[in-house]
Write a protein that holds these residues in place. Sequence first.
Motif, short mmCIF file in Angstrom:
data_model
loop_
_atom_site.label_atom_id
_atom_site.label_comp_id
_atom_site.label_asym_id
_atom_site.label_seq_id
_atom_site.Cartn_x
_atom_site.Cartn_y
_atom_site.Cartn_z
N GLN A 44 0.83 -1.21 0.00
CA GLN A 44 0.00 0.00 0.00
C GLN A 44 0.86 1.25 0.00
O GLN A 44 0.63 2.19 -0.74
CB GLN A 44 -0.89 0.01 1.25
CG GLN A 44 -2.09 -0.89 1.15
CD GLN A 44 -2.97 -0.70 2.37
OE1 GLN A 44 -2.69 -1.25 3.42
NE2 GLN A 44 -4.02 0.08 2.21
N LYS A 45 1.85 1.22 0.88
CA LYS A 45 2.70 2.40 1.03
C LYS A 45 3.46 2.67 -0.26
O LYS A 45 3.57 3.82 -0.71
CB LYS A 45 3.68 2.14 2.18
CG LYS A 45 4.22 3.40 2.80
CD LYS A 45 5.15 3.06 3.97
CE LYS A 45 6.30 4.03 3.97
NZ LYS A 45 7.59 3.36 4.18
N TYR A 46 3.96 1.59 -0.84
CA TYR A 46 4.76 1.73 -2.07
C TYR A 46 3.92 2.33 -3.19
O TYR A 46 4.39 3.16 -3.96
CB TYR A 46 5.29 0.36 -2.46
CG TYR A 46 6.12 0.32 -3.72
CD1 TYR A 46 7.37 0.94 -3.77
CD2 TYR A 46 5.67 -0.36 -4.84
CE1 TYR A 46 8.14 0.89 -4.92
CE2 TYR A 46 6.43 -0.42 -6.00
CZ TYR A 46 7.67 0.21 -6.03
OH TYR A 46 8.42 0.15 -7.17
N PHE A 47 2.64 1.92 -3.26
CA PHE A 47 1.78 2.45 -4.30
C PHE A 47 0.95 3.64 -3.81
O PHE A 47 -0.25 3.71 -4.02
CB PHE A 47 0.86 1.35 -4.86
CG PHE A 47 1.59 0.39 -5.76
CD1 PHE A 47 1.99 0.77 -7.02
CD2 PHE A 47 1.89 -0.90 -5.33
CE1 PHE A 47 2.67 -0.11 -7.86
CE2 PHE A 47 2.58 -1.78 -6.16
CZ PHE A 47 2.97 -1.38 -7.43
N ASN A 48 1.61 4.51 -3.12
CA ASN A 48 1.00 5.76 -2.67
C ASN A 48 -0.33 5.55 -1.94
O ASN A 48 -1.34 6.12 -2.30
CB ASN A 48 0.79 6.71 -3.86
CG ASN A 48 2.04 6.82 -4.70
OD1 ASN A 48 3.13 6.97 -4.16
ND2 ASN A 48 1.88 6.71 -6.01
N ASP A 49 -0.30 4.69 -0.94
CA ASP A 49 -1.47 4.42 -0.11
C ASP A 49 -2.67 3.94 -0.91
O ASP A 49 -3.78 4.45 -0.77
CB ASP A 49 -1.83 5.66 0.72
CG ASP A 49 -0.70 6.05 1.64
OD1 ASP A 49 -0.15 5.13 2.27
OD2 ASP A 49 -0.34 7.24 1.70
N ALA A 50 -2.42 2.94 -1.71
CA ALA A 50 -3.51 2.33 -2.47
C ALA A 50 -4.47 1.65 -1.49
O ALA A 50 -4.06 1.17 -0.44
CB ALA A 50 -2.92 1.31 -3.44
N PRO A 51 -5.77 1.61 -1.84
CA PRO A 51 -6.73 0.96 -0.93
C PRO A 51 -6.50 -0.55 -0.86
O PRO A 51 -5.96 -1.15 -1.78
CB PRO A 51 -8.07 1.28 -1.56
CG PRO A 51 -7.78 1.59 -2.98
CD PRO A 51 -6.41 2.18 -3.02
N LEU A 52 -6.94 -1.10 0.25
CA LEU A 52 -6.69 -2.51 0.51
C LEU A 52 -8.00 -3.26 0.71
O LEU A 52 -8.94 -2.75 1.33
CB LEU A 52 -5.85 -2.64 1.79
CG LEU A 52 -5.66 -4.05 2.37
CD1 LEU A 52 -4.55 -4.77 1.65
CD2 LEU A 52 -5.36 -3.98 3.85
N LEU A 53 -8.08 -4.45 0.16
CA LEU A 53 -9.20 -5.32 0.47
C LEU A 53 -8.63 -6.66 0.93
O LEU A 53 -7.81 -7.26 0.24
CB LEU A 53 -10.10 -5.52 -0.76
CG LEU A 53 -11.29 -6.47 -0.52
CD1 LEU A 53 -12.26 -5.91 0.50
CD2 LEU A 53 -12.02 -6.76 -1.83
N ALA A 54 -9.07 -7.08 2.09
CA ALA A 54 -8.58 -8.35 2.61
C ALA A 54 -9.72 -9.34 2.71
O ALA A 54 -10.79 -9.00 3.19
CB ALA A 54 -7.93 -8.14 3.97
N VAL A 55 -9.49 -10.54 2.23
CA VAL A 55 -10.49 -11.59 2.32
C VAL A 55 -9.92 -12.69 3.20
O VAL A 55 -8.82 -13.18 2.94
CB VAL A 55 -10.82 -12.16 0.92
CG1 VAL A 55 -11.70 -13.38 1.04
CG2 VAL A 55 -11.49 -11.10 0.08
N PRO A 56 -10.64 -13.02 4.24
CA PRO A 56 -10.09 -14.06 5.10
C PRO A 56 -10.07 -15.39 4.38
O PRO A 56 -10.95 -15.70 3.58
CB PRO A 56 -11.08 -14.09 6.28
CG PRO A 56 -12.35 -13.55 5.72
CD PRO A 56 -11.96 -12.57 4.66
N GLY A 57 -9.05 -16.17 4.67
CA GLY A 57 -9.00 -17.50 4.09
C GLY A 57 -9.82 -18.43 4.96
O GLY A 57 -10.37 -18.03 5.97
N ARG A 58 -9.96 -19.64 4.49
CA ARG A 58 -10.68 -20.60 5.33
C ARG A 58 -9.67 -21.40 6.11
O ARG A 58 -9.18 -22.41 5.65
CB ARG A 58 -11.51 -21.52 4.43
CG ARG A 58 -12.88 -20.92 4.15
CD ARG A 58 -13.70 -21.87 3.39
NE ARG A 58 -13.07 -22.21 2.11
CZ ARG A 58 -13.73 -22.82 1.12
NH1 ARG A 58 -14.98 -23.17 1.28
NH2 ARG A 58 -13.12 -23.09 -0.01
#
Lengths: 746, 353
Positions: free
Chosen positions: A244-258
């Motif tokens: 995120q930081k490297y790409f100028n604070d790009a938004p993040l989406l996290a999907v939990p694994g099973r």
Amino acid sequence: MDRRPEAEEKPRAKRVKVSDLNPKDNPYLAHRYEEPATNKFRRYATTAAMAKEAEDGPNNFFTGQPLSQQYFQILEARRSLPVHAQRDEFLNIFHKSQIMVFVGETGSGKTTQIPQFVLFDDLPHIHRKMVACTQPRRVAAMSVAQRVANEMDVDLGDEVGYSIRFEDVTSQKTVLKYMTDGMLLREAMNDPDMRRYSCIILDEAHERTLATDILMGLLKEVSIRRRDLKIIIMSATLDAQKFQKYFNDAPLLAVPGRTHPVEIFYTPEPERDYVEAALRTVLQIHASEPEGDILLFLTGEEEIEDAARKISLEADEMIREADAGPLRVYPLYGTLPPHQQQRIFEPAPPPLRPGGRPGRKCIIATNIAETSLTIDGIVYVVDPGFSKQKVYNPRIRVESLLVSAISKASAQQRAGRAGRTRPGKCFRLYTEAAFKKELIEQTYPEILRSNLASTVLELKKLGVDDLVHFDLMDPPAPETLMRALEELNFLACLDDDGNLTHLGRLASEFPLDPALAVMLISSPEFYCSNEILSLTALLSVPQIFVRPATARKRADDMKARFAHPDGDHLTMLNVYHAFKGPQAQVNTKQWCHEHYLSLRALQSADNVRTQLKRIMEREELELLSTPFEDRKYYENIRRALVSGFFMQVAKKNQSGKGYTTVKDNQDVLLHPSTVLGQDSEWVLYNEFVLTTKNYIRTITAVRPEWLLEIADTYYNINDFPKGDVRSALERTIEKIRRKKLLKGRN
Amino acid sequence: MDGDSDDYMNMAIADPVEKRGKETYTQRRIRKQREAEIKGRTKSKAELRAEEAAAREAALSKSLDASNKGYKMMKMMGFQEGSALGKGDGRTEPLNIVVKEDRGGVGLDSEKKRKFREQVDQEAKRVKAEEGNYRDRVKKEREEKRTEGLVLGAQKVAEKLDTEADEAEDSKNTPTAAHSPARTPIIQPLTTRALTLHTLATYPPIILTPAKHKPSTAADDTSQSRVGSSRKVRPTKQINVLWRGLVRHREEKERERRMRYDLHQSLSRLPTYNDPTESEDDKQALGKNNALEVDIEEEDPELEEFDALGPAERLSRLVSYLREKYHYCFWCKYRYPDDTMDGCPGATEEDHD
């Protein structure tokens, strides 16, 4: 949704009948009647519900063909994947931002599903663009492409294809292209803005391969030039903030694994022998833990095969003596043939008798089982804490695979493998204190552990001139760049000011190491480009000689049949020529088996050769051969080798034992696999490998005169410190001078 | 033509030519041979490996410098020596190469190192602690030794005074009355105890002839005056514990002397040999009369207890005994006429400084 309902009602076979002249079924007139589903679809304005409807058919959203039964079966399974629950969330972020970071643990379905989510929103088939999804490994690119082609109910190579080095399975229709990250980098060299793509997905970015790192650096620049290009960085681990930081604070989406909880055990004391401790632990698990498969991580082929043998033996004894359940052991490493790799998915063996203790399987793997391969049923993970990792040091110019301690991130990843199907256990064969203190946080990215000569050449070709300030996520040490520039300069790919030369431009056309490319380009000068072409192909594939532990002697005898007294390169060439000969071609499989050669490697060399030949023809490089009867046939080949590998030369020590590499002054030994005797004064090598000893591998004898003649800048006598090498070179110069004088007099 | 060598303005001072004494042919031959041996010796695998590792380490620790062609190119791109690439927050040194040579588990090496360091630390601590104490200890030892000497001196004085006092008393009483009861108990334990002891020591059991030990008091008296000089013999247990140790020590010494003598004698004579010509007195003189022998072997808890006291304590007890009983000041070396001890500065040594 307004679709063509008749298409479903009519059987497919009937539709194509010429007698049935419904103009609506004429594909060439289809556009007239099209009330396409895509009408409603506005780029970057779709929803999960729309996509769901489109997926539900009845016709294929991209081909318009009716969807098969199999498709709907797979669709069910796909919709239960964790990523599906967050499709809308994903689309929202995707719509709003140019670059996004997506984190999904292995098993979340991100590699197969996210690109499809993108397809339904990005609509590349309408906009005549493509979506690219990069993979660090060739095998992954191929298998995932196949999988997604099935999921989308299309043939591989049509709408969904893949492209890896020396193999391109795509067509005009392709909208989704899985490819190795290296391949995308190569494409960028001729299309620096990556115009053919509307969206680029970098998958498995957490693996931080060299190509992925370079691509990220490039895409960061391209994204400014091309505001319409969407970029998704996909990672399986949680260090996403860094992306995120490297790409100028790009938004993040996290999907939990099973995943299920994994209990972690440490040893109370450091282990004296991790392999022995690993075997003990596996057998103990088998003896005392409830049902569930075991995954053991070891470092390399030899270690794994050895451990597999020992565990099998011990387990048999346990069955006889302690009524233990059956234990089947499967090795797993990169060089294992694919059909044997597949065997790890076989179910665990049943109990020996009804009501007996359950059987289990034990997979002994390198770190390829850490992230890339998902094996269900693993409940126990044994982690000794080591893996083979590539290292490079510009000071001695050695690039080698060395056994090193893994990182904390790796250890966590390994532990996670135990919790795929149910709560599991991970046995770490080191102390908790060692875990905390000894292991580094993250594995060093490949860019810090690689020779960058070919990368620098690529970047130069890509138009990145200021390499010093090129924004990389983890810039390498300055000396690494320094060495790469120097090597390219000696190879005449860069001039003294660091500009790409004609040769450099040409070399960058080949998907090869600069040394190999330069050798290949120079080979017509030595009247042996055909042979060098074969040799280059042979050096680009895995080991062609097979030496099974059970038949070493026999394998060596067979190899000796092909041996050329001047070295391994010529020996390999002999093998290839024999392989292409009529005798071998009758039954290549049989022939290779008899001669202890790897059919797979030879076939792939053959394929590589064809690809390289195409590039040579395109670049108008002549394909020549010295007549075999000419006594200079082999000498020419050896001289051509010098044109590329003059920086990898060693001279025999005066004491008679071992060799010393020229310029770097490293003591090395000839690798035991060489066919070369110990009496060559100067040798050229393909690899400098570090194990417990320094070895040079794949060696050919050369003459010092050639070095001075072909690589005069590198062998500038004034650049050599006083010593054995220098005096030997001086003697050679003197010899040449006298010869010339003599000639002049005559 | 080498101009430099003829330049008399050259500041370079020529290396002094090593003056080698004339080497004989043999010397030269041996030297040459040795040199050739060193050069031609095939190195062991371990040596080769060590050299290989050393060369690797040397090369790994030396960074590429400005002579590198790549350096110049980087300079042109604006590279600053010592800085990192990219935005400048990267690494400046390449990753080091560590070759793992065994199958030790993660953390084994550092555990070994830690243990080793611990040992070294402990050793260092111990040495340091000992160094600190050394002076104190030596000082203490020296003082103890000195005090021990003073104790001995005080004991001698006490013995002398006590003996004198006894004799003075004896001369008042009848001598037999004083001596007989003192004499008898000595012989009693002799037979049993001495037997075991002496057989153990392979000491000739001459003392097993108690018949001889019936000397008359008179004879005893005379012999005593001859052997034990002026001192009166008493069973040690009856001696004042303050100086009993002195007597006992003397007796032990005496016994040892006798043992040596007897051993020497026994070389030519059977230990039991009884020289008929020998008179009782001779026997006594030759130490064949071993009446006291037994006594010193006996356990003496009282004395042990006293000896267990520190030398300073023993000395102070002796000094105060002398003062109280004889008005003698050990420090003034003077026996005062009365218990006021007029003129003595005090009871301790410091008082006399």
